[in-house]
Write a protein that holds these residues in place. Sequence first.
Motif, PDB file in Angstrom:
ATOM      1  N   UNK A   1       0.839  -1.205   0.000  1.00 31.53           N
ATOM      2  CA  UNK A   1       0.000   0.000   0.000  1.00 31.53           C
ATOM      3  C   UNK A   1       0.872   1.252   0.000  1.00 31.53           C
ATOM      4  N   UNK A   2       1.909   1.236   0.850  1.00 26.65           N
ATOM      5  CA  UNK A   2       2.810   2.386   0.900  1.00 26.65           C
ATOM      6  C   UNK A   2       3.554   2.563  -0.419  1.00 26.65           C
ATOM      7  N   UNK A   3       4.015   1.462  -0.967  1.00 26.23           N
ATOM      8  CA  UNK A   3       4.744   1.542  -2.227  1.00 26.23           C
ATOM      9  C   UNK A   3       3.852   2.091  -3.330  1.00 26.23           C
ATOM     10  N   UNK A   4       2.602   1.652  -3.335  1.00 23.79           N
ATOM     11  CA  UNK A   4       1.659   2.158  -4.328  1.00 23.79           C
ATOM     12  C   UNK A   4       1.400   3.650  -4.117  1.00 23.79           C
ATOM     13  N   UNK A   5       1.292   4.062  -2.839  1.00 27.37           N
ATOM     14  CA  UNK A   5       1.054   5.475  -2.531  1.00 27.37           C
ATOM     15  C   UNK A   5       2.269   6.325  -2.903  1.00 27.37           C
ATOM     16  N   UNK A   6       3.469   5.800  -2.604  1.00 30.59           N
ATOM     17  CA  UNK A   6       4.682   6.554  -2.901  1.00 30.59           C
ATOM     18  C   UNK A   6       4.904   6.728  -4.394  1.00 30.59           C
ATOM     19  N   UNK A   7       4.372   5.809  -5.190  1.00 36.32           N
ATOM     20  CA  UNK A   7       4.582   5.874  -6.628  1.00 36.32           C
ATOM     21  C   UNK A   7       3.513   6.719  -7.339  1.00 36.32           C
ATOM     22  N   UNK A   8       2.537   7.222  -6.604  1.00 31.93           N
ATOM     23  CA  UNK A   8       1.549   8.110  -7.211  1.00 31.93           C
ATOM     24  C   UNK A   8       2.219   9.394  -7.664  1.00 31.93           C
ATOM     25  N   UNK A   9       1.786   9.920  -8.775  1.00 36.75           N
ATOM     26  CA  UNK A   9       2.393  11.126  -9.321  1.00 36.75           C
ATOM     27  C   UNK A   9       1.731  12.370  -8.739  1.00 36.75           C
ATOM     28  N   UNK A  10       2.566  13.247  -8.190  1.00 40.98           N
ATOM     29  CA  UNK A  10       2.105  14.552  -7.744  1.00 40.98           C
ATOM     30  C   UNK A  10       2.331  15.562  -8.861  1.00 40.98           C
ATOM     31  N   UNK A  11       1.495  16.581  -8.902  1.00 44.72           N
ATOM     32  CA  UNK A  11       1.554  17.588  -9.958  1.00 44.72           C
ATOM     33  C   UNK A  11       2.067  18.894  -9.373  1.00 44.72           C
ATOM     34  N   UNK A  12       3.038  19.507 -10.069  1.00 51.07           N
ATOM     35  CA  UNK A  12       3.591  20.768  -9.606  1.00 51.07           C
ATOM     36  C   UNK A  12       3.673  21.795 -10.722  1.00 51.07           C
ATOM     37  N   UNK A  13       3.524  23.061 -10.331  1.00 54.19           N
ATOM     38  CA  UNK A  13       3.700  24.188 -11.253  1.00 54.19           C
ATOM     39  C   UNK A  13       4.815  25.059 -10.720  1.00 54.19           C
ATOM     40  N   UNK A  14       5.640  25.588 -11.611  1.00 51.83           N
ATOM     41  CA  UNK A  14       6.751  26.453 -11.229  1.00 51.83           C
ATOM     42  C   UNK A  14       6.715  27.700 -12.110  1.00 51.83           C
ATOM     43  N   UNK A  15       6.609  28.864 -11.474  1.00 52.54           N
ATOM     44  CA  UNK A  15       6.592  30.133 -12.192  1.00 52.54           C
ATOM     45  C   UNK A  15       7.791  30.970 -11.743  1.00 52.54           C
ATOM     46  N   UNK A  16       8.409  31.657 -12.694  1.00 48.21           N
ATOM     47  CA  UNK A  16       9.446  32.636 -12.356  1.00 48.21           C
ATOM     48  C   UNK A  16       8.732  33.960 -12.087  1.00 48.21           C
ATOM     49  N   UNK A  17       8.883  34.476 -10.856  1.00 49.03           N
ATOM     50  CA  UNK A  17       8.078  35.619 -10.423  1.00 49.03           C
ATOM     51  C   UNK A  17       8.368  36.885 -11.226  1.00 49.03           C
ATOM     52  N   UNK A  18       9.632  37.183 -11.417  1.00 51.15           N
ATOM     53  CA  UNK A  18      10.016  38.472 -12.015  1.00 51.15           C
ATOM     54  C   UNK A  18      10.905  38.257 -13.241  1.00 51.15           C
ATOM     55  N   UNK A  19      10.456  37.392 -14.128  1.00 48.57           N
ATOM     56  CA  UNK A  19      11.249  37.027 -15.303  1.00 48.57           C
ATOM     57  C   UNK A  19      11.517  38.240 -16.190  1.00 48.57           C
ATOM     58  N   UNK A  20      10.467  38.927 -16.600  1.00 46.44           N
ATOM     59  CA  UNK A  20      10.619  40.058 -17.511  1.00 46.44           C
ATOM     60  C   UNK A  20      11.417  41.178 -16.860  1.00 46.44           C
ATOM     61  N   UNK A  21      11.086  41.513 -15.598  1.00 43.78           N
ATOM     62  CA  UNK A  21      11.779  42.596 -14.917  1.00 43.78           C
ATOM     63  C   UNK A  21      13.265  42.310 -14.768  1.00 43.78           C
TER      64      UNK A  21
END
Length: 685
Positions: A195-215
Amino acid sequence: MKHNRIKGTLRSYLRWPLLLGILLIVMNIQIYTVDLKAGLILSVYVAVYLIIALLLYHFKRAALLHDLIEYSMRFHVTVNQVAEELDIPLSILGPDGRCIWENKQFHQTFSEHLRKKYLITDAIAVLTPDALPESADSNKEIHFHNEEIFYKAILQRVDLEKAPEETKKQAGEIGIGDVLYVIYVYDETEIVHYIRENYDQRLDVGLLYIDNYEESLDTVDDVRRSLLAALIDRKINKYMLKIDAITRKMEKDKYIFLFQHKYLSKLQGDKFSLLDEIRGISAGEDISITISMGIGIQADTFRKRQEYARSAMDLALARGGDQVVIKTKDNILYYGGKSIQQQKNTRVKARVKAHALRDSIENADNIIIMGHTLPDVDAIGGAIGIYRIAQSLGKPTHIVVNQVTSSLAPLLQLFKNNKDYPEDLFITGEAAREFIGNGNSALLVVVDVNRPSYTDEPSLLSMTSSLVVIDHHRQTGESFDNPTLSYIEPFASSASEMVAEIVQYAGEEIRLRAAEADALYSGIMIDTNNFMNKPGVRTFEAVAFLRRSGADIMRIRKMFRSDLAEYKVRAEAIQNMELFMDAYAIAPCNADNCISPTIVGAKIADELLDIKGMKASFVLTAYEGKIYISARSIDELNVQVVMEKLGGGGHITSAGTQLSDCTLEEGAEKIRTILTKMKEEGDIE
């Protein structure tokens, strides 16, 4: 003997030969009527049969009973041996929870070091009396573990009241009462592992934004611009490679990544070091590049996890960026948020929000404006600015003020008994409910607060058809449900600054009066501590606009002078201040003689920062059965994080909270505990 009687089906089978003898006698009588000689012959055979049947019934009965008893004993021994040698731990408890029998497996696994008739809690701590079944029809299942081995215990109740009299008599002789509990224990380590192995292998979703890219890129020349973009991209991909993440670049400053859940603890362990790595990239003088991350976990579907990630990202950006927010169905975790957000010079967003606010006001019949509980000058200053927009558009408008503090009273005097303003400009929450209850479409504008529970009259939130939120505080997990318009800018110095910008773009026909300009100017001045705390370029641009609109600095200064009693309270609090860790001031404030104790506490917190070497100040004020904490810093401690751990919030440099059922000393001890833990975890130096 009575106990040796044969009963039941076996007794019936032993009597069948005698019953058949009766049938033979009847048949013999019938034959006599047909033939006398045949009847005599049959009588002889019937007599012999009956004699043999009677002899067998009386003389073989004892032997048969002996064989049955011997078989029963052998069967009983076999059953006992099977139970004793069973691989599953098995135990029988008395009504007091003491073990009266156990098999070898149970003894070896749980009670090898215990004496006889031990309490089951001595062997398995979780099997308390409350865990035992209350009836024979309700078995209980309990999961527990011993080091790395996981078990499942099934508890069954046996009521001896329903057992035969002989069984009850034997139970009484050995003193076990009328109830027994049977415990079966199963090893489920392998199941838990999978059960733990199955839970650990679940894919989490992440978003990454650069806050002040243009500036950031705008500050470097064309040659270095591509190198800087490549360096940022390389650091992000290298970090994601360590957790075996799938990373895709959606836009030039936006990424999406998928990773196995087992790596999340690794990221949490290093406090998402990517934040520091990116912040270490210098894009120019006094400019650091920052990123924000939103991660969605513990959802049944990928789509739901993606929604959680997007909500987490929205929250991270609303809190000023440079941090990671992890969102689950029931919880939100924050990491980072150490840097002060760079103020953006563009006013595009302010212009768009101003036009949207104007549309909302034009579509409403009535306007209600509300700040936070115990509204301060910034909240009312912002409310006055919104009032001017609504009045210019011809909409009936009221401002909710349930309680007037001493610091707010001078500002309200500008509008009371003033022929240019209606007498019911400021109303209570109860009057506002009556005003909204007339059936017309009402718009509620909330300023200087983004938490529903902190508003001055929370009941109004469910009574209006439209909601607008304008605030400069960082968002927490608590937020308004589906506002028509939300304008939250954590980098802004005050709500009055934001409203001053909105007024400039809301329409050419909107002109501030001198008293209204004074109110907005006062809000900015108070929230920035006379422009010492978090002023930006746009702050002074807003101030310049207000000066042109008629704001008078001398009039404002006279309006907010303190009385002698307040000065004495502030001096006493500074004298009783405790210096914790040689850098953090913790001061109790006894402001019972002041009209607005919480405002006095905030002023003391600001003053303590003027002491050399002071990284942050915390002032605790008792008021109306609660402890109000005002937290301030310059740039060496994120006091918002400290206050969030106590259920509050605010800014990096200015935050606060309210504690119920707490004393001043208990509140101070909570602050000490949090600071100590943050130092141990490396969050502060």
